[in-house]
Design an enzyme around this catalytic site. Structure first.
Site, short mmCIF file in Angstrom:
data_model
loop_
_atom_site.label_atom_id
_atom_site.label_comp_id
_atom_site.label_asym_id
_atom_site.label_seq_id
_atom_site.Cartn_x
_atom_site.Cartn_y
_atom_site.Cartn_z
N SER A 112 0.80 -1.22 0.00
CA SER A 112 0.00 0.00 0.00
C SER A 112 0.83 1.27 0.00
O SER A 112 1.61 1.52 -0.91
CB SER A 112 -0.96 -0.05 1.18
OG SER A 112 -1.88 0.99 1.10
N HIS A 113 0.73 2.04 1.07
CA HIS A 113 1.38 3.36 1.14
C HIS A 113 2.75 3.28 1.79
O HIS A 113 3.39 4.31 1.99
CB HIS A 113 0.48 4.28 1.96
CG HIS A 113 0.09 3.65 3.26
ND1 HIS A 113 -0.79 2.60 3.31
CD2 HIS A 113 0.50 3.86 4.51
CE1 HIS A 113 -0.91 2.20 4.57
NE2 HIS A 113 -0.14 2.94 5.32
N ASP A 276 -2.31 6.55 -3.33
CA ASP A 276 -1.17 5.89 -2.68
C ASP A 276 -0.54 4.82 -3.57
O ASP A 276 -0.86 4.70 -4.74
CB ASP A 276 -1.60 5.29 -1.34
CG ASP A 276 -2.48 4.07 -1.51
OD1 ASP A 276 -3.19 4.00 -2.53
OD2 ASP A 276 -2.44 3.18 -0.64
N ASP A 278 -0.82 1.63 -4.07
CA ASP A 278 -1.63 0.66 -4.83
C ASP A 278 -2.96 1.25 -5.30
O ASP A 278 -3.81 0.52 -5.80
CB ASP A 278 -1.86 -0.60 -4.00
CG ASP A 278 -2.62 -0.32 -2.72
OD1 ASP A 278 -2.49 0.80 -2.19
OD2 ASP A 278 -3.36 -1.20 -2.25
N ASP A 280 -5.58 2.70 -3.76
CA ASP A 280 -6.89 2.64 -3.08
C ASP A 280 -7.14 3.84 -2.17
O ASP A 280 -8.28 4.15 -1.85
CB ASP A 280 -7.09 1.31 -2.34
CG ASP A 280 -5.99 1.00 -1.34
OD1 ASP A 280 -5.05 1.82 -1.22
OD2 ASP A 280 -6.06 -0.07 -0.70
N ARG A 281 -6.09 4.52 -1.75
CA ARG A 281 -6.30 5.69 -0.87
C ARG A 281 -6.42 6.97 -1.69
O ARG A 281 -5.99 7.02 -2.85
CB ARG A 281 -5.12 5.87 0.08
CG ARG A 281 -5.01 4.77 1.08
CD ARG A 281 -3.96 5.07 2.12
NE ARG A 281 -4.03 4.06 3.15
CZ ARG A 281 -3.58 4.21 4.39
NH1 ARG A 281 -2.97 5.32 4.74
NH2 ARG A 281 -3.71 3.24 5.27
N LYS A 375 -11.42 0.06 -1.31
CA LYS A 375 -11.49 1.50 -1.43
C LYS A 375 -10.84 1.89 -2.75
O LYS A 375 -10.07 1.11 -3.30
CB LYS A 375 -10.85 2.19 -0.24
CG LYS A 375 -9.44 1.75 0.09
CD LYS A 375 -9.01 2.44 1.38
CE LYS A 375 -7.64 1.98 1.82
NZ LYS A 375 -7.68 0.73 2.56
C1 G6P Z 1 -5.10 -0.44 5.47
C2 G6P Z 1 -6.48 -0.91 5.23
C3 G6P Z 1 -7.47 0.14 5.66
C4 G6P Z 1 -7.23 0.53 7.09
C5 G6P Z 1 -5.81 0.91 7.31
C6 G6P Z 1 -5.57 1.08 8.78
O1 G6P Z 1 -4.82 0.65 4.66
O2 G6P Z 1 -6.68 -1.20 3.87
O3 G6P Z 1 -8.76 -0.36 5.49
O4 G6P Z 1 -8.03 1.61 7.46
O5 G6P Z 1 -4.96 -0.10 6.83
O6 G6P Z 1 -4.25 1.11 9.05
P1 G6P Z 1 -3.71 1.06 10.53
O7 G6P Z 1 -2.25 1.27 10.33
O8 G6P Z 1 -4.37 2.22 11.24
O9 G6P Z 1 -4.10 -0.27 11.10
ZN ZN Z 2 -3.31 1.33 -0.35
#
Ligand code: G6P
Ligand code: ZN
Length: 542
Positions: A112-113, A276, A278, A280-281, A375
């Site tokens: 992801s990010h 981000d 991938d 989704d954000r 997302k």
């Molecule tokens: C990922 C998930 C999100 C979630 C986030 C929370 O990005 O896809 O659905 O809100 O993690 O991250 P955290 O670091 O707060 O657990």
């Molecule tokens: Zn992501």
């Protein structure tokens, strides 16, 4: 030729909030990725003849693991794999492909990010046939399998050239390499009024989209520049790179600072956004304004009917518990359902499948709808553009009139990163120990009205998730939430979410210090943050 390779279990392959994430050197130990992939093949259901979608965000190690995953899929009897060209698929595009092609599931390679590169992060997650992240029952089964695994299967033959679109065979398995953008862009064209957006852009609406050197570059260029006619250069950092240009592909005020500076500066375009690693954000900005994810969710839910895909209105809204209550006020006024779930997109899947909600969102920069089961960063950007095009108002005007109508939820999240794990766990434990005696306690002008540790019973399948974060609510509705991140890879990340509801429009222009200062100091007093973590200030405020 199928080869069976002996292996031994790793003890640390428990998927977190969003799949298994580790540093690249950890993930590239011999058999580490193979074990986890084999556990997915062993523990998940795949009807005979079914297909599997495979793709990732293009980070370092992506191409190597994708080739392995294809060879292992062939050895494990998968009839067909559908792979994004060059191994690329944004997470929402992968979700869409799983649904469109009626695949049994998908393997998404992403962290992801989180930063990428040889010392960066890597991750693998499994999505089920509805296109969404595997629910806990499935991730638990995968984890269980990783603890007892003794062999994995892989074909000797190499995977086909991932750069060439088309179909070939690997053993008994059909391998289809697809354009990662085309089907997704078509779906967006069905949901949104592209003609209206095109006209607004031609008429002078200016925008910038920062792809942060990550996967959305090709998607944004195709959709924003090609199909919607935004000028070349609208998409910034649009070529995916294995280490995201050395940065964190995380769309927030810290990591997307150049975009924020542009939007808050004298040469700001009308609209700015970022996504981000991938895809989704999202982050949404207007000239002179950064829209918080919680406000963005509320504004999108309140105005979705302006887009063709949602013109009949929305069935309901879901938000994660730490997300502000701004969306609740929209749901209440409109008489539609509102659901509060634990953090993690996977908790929205059942509600979306059951038709209870149409739009979902999280404070962690995620918004999306029932069009996929992830997302979707570009979806949020396009819905905003659709709303701007139809309403002919600016981002700031839309947000301010939203607050005037529904009230403003002042909101800030404080992150303490790489905190000593035992200290962070001790802090949470101490809070939990004190919950029962907290109601009625006074801190300055604030009086605690209720305090609990959030647990959730899924209204569709009845499953229960406990210990999802400590909530301290004050009379008047202000709230502090403490939670440990489920996505960090070093030590522990403590997140403190601070919120105050203000119905009076005369008080909608307070500074964050004026609005939240007392709550911030109270969070430190109640949580003993400085004392227990040794940190006087958070690393990131979003
Ligand atoms: C990922 C998930 C999100 C979630 C986030 C929370 O990005 O896809 O659905 O809100 O993690 O991250 P955290 O670091 O707060 O657990
Ligand atoms: Zn992501």
């Amino acid at each position: 030729m199928i080869r069976t390779v002996a292996t031994t279990p790793f003890s640390d392959q428990k998927p977190g909030t969003s799949g298994l994430r580790k540093k690249v050197p950890h993930f590239s130990q011999p058999n580490y990725a193979e074990n986890f992939l084999q556990a997915i093949f062993d523990a998940t259901e795949r009807p005979a003849g079914s297909s599997l979608v495979i793709g990732g965000d293009g980070r370092f190690f992506n191409a190597e693991v994708i080739r392995k995953a294809i060879r292992m899929a062939a050895a494990n009897g998968v009839a067909k794999v559908i792979v994004g060209q060059n191994g690329l698929l944004s997470t929402p595009a992968a979700s869409n492909l799983i649904r469109q092609r009626k695949a049994a599931g998908g393997i998404i390679l992403s962290a992801s990010h989180n930063p990428g590169g040889p010392d960066g992060d890597f991750g693998i997650k499994y999505n089920i046939s509805n296109g969404g992240p595997a629910p806990e029952g499935v991730t638990d089964a995968i984890y269980k399998r990783t603890r007892e695994i003794s062999e994995y299967k892989i074909v000797d033959e190499d995977a086909p050239d991932l750069s060439v679109i088309g179909t070939s065979r690997l053993g008994e398995t059909e391998v289809e390499i697809v354009d990662p953008v085309a089907d997704y862009a078509t779906l967006m064209e069905e949901l949104f009024d592209f003609a209206a957006i095109r006209e607004a852009i031609a008429g002078g609406l200016t925008l910038r989209f920062d792809a942060m050197h990550a996967v959305t570059g090709p998607y944004a260029k195709e959709i924003l520049e090609k199909r919607l006619g935004a000028p070349d250069g609208t998409v910034l950092n649009g070529v995916p790179s294995e280490d995201f240009g050395g940065g964190h592909p995380d769309p927030n005020v810290v990591w997307a600072a150049p975009l924020v500076d542009l939007l808050l500066g004298p040469t700001a375009p009308d609209f700015g956004a970022a996504s981000d690693g991938d895809g989704d954000r999202n982050m949404i900005l207007g000239r002179g304004i950064v829209v918080t994810p919680s406000d963005s969710l509320a504004v999108l839910a309140a105005n979705a009917h302006l887009a063709p895909g949602y013109k009949r209105g929305i069935a309901g809204i879901a938000r994660s518990m730490p997300t502000s209550g701004a969306a609740d006020r929209v749901a209440q006024k409109r008489g539609i359902g509102i659901y509060e779930t634990p953090t993690g997109w996977k908790f929205f899947g059942n509600l979306l499948d059951a038709g209870k909600v149409t739009i979902c969102g999280e404070e962690s920069a995620g918004t999306g709808s029932d069009h996929v089961r992830e997302k979707d960063g570009l979806w949020a950007v396009l819905l905003w553009l659709n709303i701007l095009a139809v309403s002919k108002e600016s981002v700031a005007e839309i947000v301010k009139s939203h607050w005037a109508e529904f009230g403003r939820n002042y909101y800030q999240r404080h992150d303490y990163e790489e905190v000593d794990k035992a200290a962070a766990e001790g802090l949470m434990e101490s809070l939990r120990d004190r919950l029962a005696s907290m109601a009625g306690q006074r801190f300055g002008t604030l009086v605690v009205s209720e305090a609990d540790d959030f647990s959730y019973k899924d209204p569709i399948d009845g499953s229960v998730s406990t210990s999802q974060g400590v909530r301290i609510v004050f009379s008047g509705g202000s709230r502090i939430v403490f939670r440990l991140s489920g996505t960090g890879t070093v030590g522990a990340t403590l997140r403190v979410y601070i919120e105050r509801f203000e119905p009076d429009p005369a008080k909608h222009d307070l500074s964050i210090e004026e609005a939240l200062g007392e709550l911030v100091r109270t969070a430190d007093a109640i949580g003993e943050i400085t004392k227990r973590t040794g940190r006087a200030e958070p690393d990131v405020r979003t």
